[in-house]
Design a protein around this motif. Structure first.
Motif, PDB file in Angstrom:
ATOM      1  N   LYS A 245       0.837  -1.164  -0.046  1.00 13.39           N
ATOM      2  CA  LYS A 245       0.011  -0.029   0.038  1.00 13.39           C
ATOM      3  C   LYS A 245       0.816   1.306   0.150  1.00 13.39           C
ATOM      4  O   LYS A 245       0.436   2.301  -0.516  1.00 13.39           O
ATOM      5  CB  LYS A 245      -0.958  -0.047   1.134  1.00 13.39           C
ATOM      6  N   ASP A 246       2.099   1.387   0.530  1.00 11.49           N
ATOM      7  CA  ASP A 246       2.775   2.355   0.714  1.00 11.49           C
ATOM      8  C   ASP A 246       3.776   2.789  -0.430  1.00 11.49           C
ATOM      9  O   ASP A 246       4.195   3.852  -0.709  1.00 11.49           O
ATOM     10  CB  ASP A 246       3.566   2.210   1.969  1.00 11.49           C
ATOM     11  N   SER A 247       4.212   1.761  -1.269  1.00 11.97           N
ATOM     12  CA  SER A 247       5.158   2.015  -2.367  1.00 11.97           C
ATOM     13  C   SER A 247       5.147   0.814  -3.472  1.00 11.97           C
ATOM     14  O   SER A 247       4.264   0.223  -3.306  1.00 11.97           O
ATOM     15  CB  SER A 247       6.648   1.745  -1.653  1.00 11.97           C
ATOM     16  N   LEU A 269      11.989   1.905  -7.576  1.00  5.85           N
ATOM     17  CA  LEU A 269      11.264   1.880  -6.434  1.00  5.85           C
ATOM     18  C   LEU A 269      10.442   3.384  -6.335  1.00  5.85           C
ATOM     19  O   LEU A 269      11.124   4.466  -6.301  1.00  5.85           O
ATOM     20  CB  LEU A 269      11.944   1.517  -5.250  1.00  5.85           C
ATOM     21  N   LYS A 270       9.339   3.475  -6.101  1.00  6.88           N
ATOM     22  CA  LYS A 270       8.480   4.856  -5.695  1.00  6.88           C
ATOM     23  C   LYS A 270       7.842   4.701  -4.629  1.00  6.88           C
ATOM     24  O   LYS A 270       7.231   4.008  -4.236  1.00  6.88           O
ATOM     25  CB  LYS A 270       7.543   5.148  -7.064  1.00  6.88           C
ATOM     26  N   ASP A 271       7.618   5.841  -3.961  1.00  4.96           N
ATOM     27  CA  ASP A 271       6.782   6.076  -2.736  1.00  4.96           C
ATOM     28  C   ASP A 271       6.038   7.207  -2.942  1.00  4.96           C
ATOM     29  O   ASP A 271       6.579   8.373  -2.956  1.00  4.96           O
ATOM     30  CB  ASP A 271       7.995   6.160  -1.416  1.00  4.96           C
ATOM     31  N   GLY A 272       4.891   7.193  -2.823  1.00  7.65           N
ATOM     32  CA  GLY A 272       4.028   8.237  -2.896  1.00  7.65           C
ATOM     33  C   GLY A 272       4.211   8.762  -4.529  1.00  7.65           C
ATOM     34  O   GLY A 272       3.875  10.054  -4.580  1.00  7.65           O
ATOM     35  N   GLY A 273       4.226   7.962  -5.354  1.00  7.79           N
ATOM     36  CA  GLY A 273       4.737   8.365  -6.658  1.00  7.79           C
ATOM     37  C   GLY A 273       6.007   8.989  -7.133  1.00  7.79           C
ATOM     38  O   GLY A 273       6.418   9.413  -8.125  1.00  7.79           O
ATOM     39  N   LYS A 279      17.814   3.401  -4.077  1.00  8.94           N
ATOM     40  CA  LYS A 279      17.435   2.214  -3.965  1.00  8.94           C
ATOM     41  C   LYS A 279      16.968   1.626  -5.437  1.00  8.94           C
ATOM     42  O   LYS A 279      16.906   0.680  -5.880  1.00  8.94           O
ATOM     43  CB  LYS A 279      16.318   1.719  -2.997  1.00  8.94           C
ATOM     44  N   SER A 280      16.532   2.746  -6.278  1.00  9.81           N
ATOM     45  CA  SER A 280      16.365   2.629  -7.477  1.00  9.81           C
ATOM     46  C   SER A 280      17.743   2.600  -8.247  1.00  9.81           C
ATOM     47  O   SER A 280      18.646   3.283  -7.795  1.00  9.81           O
ATOM     48  CB  SER A 280      15.523   3.600  -8.131  1.00  9.81           C
TER      49      SER A 280
END
Length: 300
Positions: A245-247, A269-273, A279-280
């Protein structure tokens, strides 16, 4: 001098493993199974007047047929990430080193490669890690070469890990259920199949079967032919996106379908877009037998 890797490729390997006969063990073709990983990423913190840097590092693992292991690592230096970052870097006077503090730690960056190191992990048991357990070279050679038999083996191994993880989680996350892991079962299976393509010296026919398991696992997408950052051609696949749900984690793989080894892994890797810097990035791999002794990885 950079180690020379050798990898024997059997004729028609891409179709190997279609029969139900057990695997024929491959004899070691060198003193060590060597896996080199070069990781390229954008440093997570802006430096100087606010520009970002691209960092590169190399790690190398060696495994002897007896399961003894060595590891090496070297930072390869940093440089401006984009043309805009390079312009800002030049405006700052083109520095070759940076330092800042974050969370109580002093972070140092340089355009020059680090000294690197090589050594052994005394806490690591002898053997070849397969999933969450360690096996001998002989056990590795006896893995199924039939695609569906190998899939069944990997699914059983993943399910055993899920059962253990769900049980252990009861003490720290009482609301967690086994389904929290099962929802990503296909991704875990695809991940185990991917590891068979490079982590350990699995037989040629086992790697061929592992590739078929990978590409036919639910949620895996075939993206066609492509080349990695080193110009090596392969088949590009996208792994299932994990439920979170978070990323959002997206990963793509490039596989050499002749040698049946992993060439590259792309991570987004995206968190909140927003991209999670650090990490990417992209990893390139070189895996095969060598007689060269473990040594500090070369700067390049």
């Amino acid at each position: 001098m950079r180690s020379t890797l050798t990898l024997t490729v059997a004729a028609g390997l891409i179709f190997a493993g279609a029969g139900a006969a057990p695997a024929s063990a491959d004899a070691p073709k060198g003193a060590y199974w060597r896996v080199e990983t070069v990781f390229t990423r954008t440093h997570p913190h802006a430096v100087g007047s606010g520009y970002h840097l691209t960092e590169r590092s190399v790690s190398v693992d060696w495994l002897s047929p007896e399961g003894k292991s060595w590891g090496g690592y070297r930072e390869l230096g940093a440089r401006p990430a984009t043309e805009k970052d390079e312009a800002a870097w030049r405006a700052d006077g083109s520095p070759t080193a940076w330092a800042y503090r974050t969370e109580g730690m002093k972070i140092r960056l340089s355009t020059e490669p680090g000294k690197g190191f090589v050594g052994t992990d005394k806490k690591r048991p002898d053997g070849f890690r397969l999933g969450e357990k360690y096996v001998t070279f002989q056990q590795l050679q006896s893995l199924p070469t039939d695609v569906e038999a190998l899939r069944k083996y990997l699914v059983a191994d993943v399910n055993a890990w899920i059962d253990k993880s769900a049980e252990e989680a009861k003490t720290t996350a009482p609301k967690a259920t086994k389904n929290d892991w099962l929802v990503n079962l296909d991704r875990y299976v695809a991940g185990m199949a991917t590891e068979l393509l490079y982590v350990n010296p699995a037989p040629d026919k086992v790697r061929a079967a592992a590739y078929q398991v990978l590409k036919t696992t639910k949620g895996v997408s075939d993206l066609g032919r492509a080349k990695d950052p080193l110009g090596r051609p392969g088949q590009k696949l996208a792994l299932p996106v994990p439920s979170n749900k978070d990323s959002v984690l997206k990963q793509q793989l490039l596989v050499d379908t002749e040698a049946m080894t992993l060439l590259a892994e792309y991570t987004d890797l995206k968190d909140g877009g927003k991209a999670v810097l650090g990490k990417s990035g992209v990893k390139t791999f070189e895996a095969g037998w060598t007689n060269d002794k473990p040594a500090v990885p070369d700067a390049r």
